[in-house]
Design a protein around this motif. Structure first.
Motif, mmCIF file in Angstrom:
data_model
loop_
_atom_site.group_PDB
_atom_site.id
_atom_site.type_symbol
_atom_site.label_atom_id
_atom_site.label_comp_id
_atom_site.label_asym_id
_atom_site.label_seq_id
_atom_site.Cartn_x
_atom_site.Cartn_y
_atom_site.Cartn_z
ATOM 1 N N LYS A 214 -5.688 -7.316 4.735
ATOM 2 C CA LYS A 214 -6.886 -6.847 4.036
ATOM 3 C C LYS A 214 -6.488 -5.724 3.080
ATOM 4 O O LYS A 214 -5.631 -4.899 3.411
ATOM 5 N N MET B 32 -11.210 -7.995 0.677
ATOM 6 C CA MET B 32 -10.590 -9.325 0.737
ATOM 7 C C MET B 32 -9.237 -9.250 1.448
ATOM 8 O O MET B 32 -8.628 -8.190 1.556
ATOM 9 N N MET B 33 -8.802 -10.393 1.927
ATOM 10 C CA MET B 33 -7.456 -10.487 2.487
ATOM 11 C C MET B 33 -6.641 -11.372 1.578
ATOM 12 O O MET B 33 -7.171 -12.269 0.918
ATOM 13 N N GLU B 34 -5.345 -11.090 1.544
ATOM 14 C CA GLU B 34 -4.458 -11.892 0.714
ATOM 15 C C GLU B 34 -3.055 -11.832 1.310
ATOM 16 O O GLU B 34 -2.703 -10.859 1.978
#
Lengths: 179, 350, 246
Positions: free
Chosen positions: B8, B175-177
């Protein structure tokens, strides 16, 4: 390859966890992935929604507008997002809570995920069943890796719970595979 | 931890700080950055540092001030309304020449606004606080950069003894990436705190840290000295992303942070339009000359922001041809979609 | 043989202060310097100077000193102490700083039980800005912003900081002193020393309130100003130990 997934339902159904699960398996497979939740006040009780993108290339906006796959847990979610469905969209719908709609385009997997979960005596695995159906219907991520991720994410849970989750995942896969 | 992992944005900031040797963190709850204090409350003691939950953002920034006086690499994080409260402390840090990293995970405003992503604090970041000072402002565009820029911010802060801001938003925070952590990468510590921090006057003359300069001419001189430093930063620390290979464009899109990544999607999708992206990475210093050069070849310069037009003012200063500049922005947490930006672009190009 | 029994403390620089005649700051500065010398901690002391008349304290004290923004001294002090727990950290503040703009910082630092020493100079007005009313100004006191005297209905009541902080669990030592004559100065020094010793012994938060004189803004001769402290201030702000929970 770029796969855009939109997942929608209600709080408590495991919508966000399903998205996270798919993104984690993609990361395990060295793919690029994003996961974007609807956050804040929205997350309590009401509507729950997340976007997942899995790709071999750079991912631009993490927001999914036109999904390649739409996963819907209930009627409200379905009604909210059915307009996004195009001819080549895969729709995975929880038929226990979503009425059938022949008029909608797209390739459909209708599985009674809630019923199936109740049969396994664990309503919480509904999202795992949906995950199994997705993995079988769209071969973007590998099923064995998915089971691995499932095991590691449940790590400290008792073995009965882990087994039920794996059974749920396989049940989802089988159901979608038959269709 | 190495290899590809899903993280995150807010956690990537915390991890980047820990890896850079940040050993003091203070924060106050505000959405959408709460994961940072939550995570730091566990992670910071593990790393041998100090975590403090402040009772207001005013206290947060002044705790960071104190930790910095004592020579610790220190950080605070907040979101827009909290950042307004920190302006006083940031100005004092700049005046006292204290390093520190400040993260703004922007949300919609004005006032309490909402908790949706926004870029409405651009002005506040590049024209901060009271008094004539500047603050290096880095704008990450993905989660890898949330980690990397936070890591590097500590070196920049120490090098120039100046506050450094990470200006990001709720989208990147939440957001997660997939990212790769460069564990084992060593912070540079370009100007060790032992040379200036207050640690007790043992074996040396007492030190003082201050920003009050009442003697005639003293404050003026202090400001000239600060500006010498700022000029050095402008020369050495300017960052931007501009794909030199994309020589063949007639539209230049200028965007930062999360809107920049959406803009890349616009360019990839809009094959009918010859467009290139110019992304300022440091918002201060702003790449005026480089943008001016890039804009020369463009018939139109498009500025996309999540506000009603803030960075566009700097773009206009750079381009020096108002007739070329087109702006599209959405305020109050409105997220411009790829489709929306592309259709604006097509409409204006035709 | 000559024996030196009184001299300049090492913790004071050999300079003249810039305080007005009769002002209590220079006396308290010296007491702090003497205490720090006696405790042999000069080389590990870090002082935090306030916004207000005492902002230039770093020009008078011979150890490390930082400024803090108005009211934020205790946040700054707490963080320094957390980062350098073996150092001796103290916050020096006036009443506008500590009891008005820095009220939140004061209460929360005290409540967290930060192991620091706070020296609070209460002279019932904003000295440096020209004698405006402070939260500590006495009822009836004429200031530049209460020209007809402070009346409770319009301005509210003066605030007793030590009594306000006393119930907080994190607070270990509170004492109110004055420095109007030799006897009270000796008493004040003892209190200040105790507050520093508490920190060295990891006892926790200690605060000494000094009823300070401000002849210039009170528009009184120094001797008359001291009498006002003895008679008026000490009447409202009772002297002595308010809390000792060591």
């Amino acid at each position: 390859m770029t796969e855009k997934i939109m997942i929608a339902g209600s709080g408590g159904q495991g919508v966000l966890m399903l998205g996270l699960f798919l993104a984690r398996v993609a990361a395990m497979e060295k793919k690029n992935a994003t996961w974007l939740p609807a956050y804040g006040a929205e997350k309590r009780g009401g509507f729950s929604h997340c976007s997942v993108i899995i790709s071999d290339e750079e991912i631009f906006s993490p927001m999914v507008e036109n999904p390649d796959t739409l996963i819907v847990f209930d009627q409200r979610a379905y009604d909210s997002y059915k307009s996004r469905v195009k001819e080549n969209t895969l729709v995975i719908q929880n038929s226990t809570l979503v009425k059938d709609d022949e008029a909608l385009p797209g390739k459909k997997v209708k599985l009674p995920a809630l019923e199936m979960a109740n049969r396994l005596d664990l309503a919480k695995v509904m999202n795992v069943i949906m995950a199994g159906a997705y993995v079988a219907a769209k071969k973007v991520i590998n099923a064995e890796n998915a089971v691995e991720e499932l095991k590691s994410s449940l790590g400290r849970k008792e073995s009965g719970v882990i087994k039920k989750n794996i059974d749920a995942f396989k049940a989802g896969m089988e159901y979608a595979g038959k269709k | 931890m190495s290899g590809k992992m899903l993280m995150k944005g807010n956690i990537a900031i915390a991890e980047g700080a820990i890896d850079a040797g940040c050993r003091f963190y203070a924060g106050y709850p505000i959405t959408p950055q709460n994961e940072i204090p939550e995570y730091m409350s566990k992670r910071m003691p593990e790393a041998g540092g100090v975590f403090m939950q402040a009772e207001s953002e005013l206290i947060s920034i002044n705790l960071v001030f104190g930790a910095s006086v004592a020579g610790a690499r220190s950080m605070t994080t907040s979101s827009s309304p909290g950042m307004s409260l920190m302006q006083e402390g940031i100005s004092y840090m700049a005046g006292c020449e204290l390093p520190g990293v400040i993260v703004n995970v922007m949300r919609g405003g004005p006032g309490l606004g909402n908790i949706a992503p926004s870029q409405s604090d651009y002005f506040q970041a590049v024209k901060p606080g009271h008094g004539d000072f500047r603050m290096i402002t880095l704008a990450p565009s993905n989660i890898q950069e949330m980690y990397d820029f936070t890591f590097e911010a500590f070196d920049l802060a120490d090098k120039y003894r100046n506050p450094v801001m990470i200006l990001t938003d709720g989208l990147l925070g939440q957001m997660m990436e997939t990212i790769e952590l460069s564990r084992g990468r060593k912070p540079l510590n370009p100007r060790p705190a032992s040379e200036w921090a207050l640690t007790g006057a043992k074996g040396r003359e007492p030190r003082k840290i201050l920003s009050l300069l009442m003697k005639p001419g003293a404050l003026e001189q202090h400001n000239y000295d600060l500006w010498k430093k700022y000029d050095e930063i402008k020369k050495s620390e300017l960052r931007y992303e501009f794909n030199e290979k994309e020589k063949d464009y007639d539209c230049l899109i200028v965007a930062f942070g999360s809107v920049a990544r959406t803009s890349k999607g616009v360019i990839a999708e809009g094959k009918d339009i010859k467009a290139a992206l110019f992304r300022p990475v440091t918002l201060w210093p702003f790449p005026y000359a480089e943008l001016r050069e890039a804009a020369k070849k463009a018939k139109k310069v498009f500025v996309f922001e999540m506000n009603m037009g803030q960075m566009v003012e700097d773009v206009r200063l750079a381009v020096q041809d108002d007739s070329k500049v087109e702006f599209y922005g959405r305020p109050g947490g409105g997220l411009p979609s790829q489709e929306e930006l592309l259709s604006f672009l097509r409409k204006k190009v035709k | 043989m000559e024996k030196l029994i009184y001299g300049m403390p090492e913790s004071l620089k050999n300079v003249s202060t810039t305080y007005c005649p009769g002002c209590s700051h220079s006396t308290v500065h010296k007491l702090i310097a003497e205490v720090i010398d006696e405790l042999k901690v000069r080389e590990k002391t870090i002082g935090v100077a306030p916004v207000g008349c005492a902002v230039f304290a770093y020009d008078f004290w011979n150890f490390d000193v930082t400024e803090a923004a108005h009211g934020r001294n205790q946040a700054v002090s707490a963080a320094i102490k957390r980062v350098l727990p073996d150092n001796v950290v103290f916050s020096y503040q006036g009443d506008g700083d500590l009891a008005s703009i820095g009220m939140a910082e004061t209460i929360h630092t005290a409540n967290r039980g930060e192991n620091i020493t706070v020296i609070f100079i209460n002279n019932t007005n904003y000295g440096m800005t020209g004698g405006q009313m402070a939260p500590t100004s006495l009822l009836g006191q004429v200031t530049t912003t209460s020209p007809k005297g402070r009346d409770a209905q319009h301005y509210g009541y003066p605030i007793k900081m030590l009594e306000l902080l006393a119930p907080l669990e994190g607070v270990k030592y509170l004492e109110r002193v004055k420095v109007t004559n030799a006897a009270s100065v000796i008493k004040a020094k003892k209190a200040i020393k105790k507050a520093f010793e508490n920190q060295i012994n990891n006892t926790g938060f200690s605060m000494i309130e000094v009823l300070g004189s401000c002849p210039a803004n009170w528009k009184k001769e120094p001797a008359e100003a001291n009498r006002w402290v003895d008679e008026k201030m000490a009447e409202f702000y009772p002297l002595g130990v308010i809390k000792d929970a060591r």
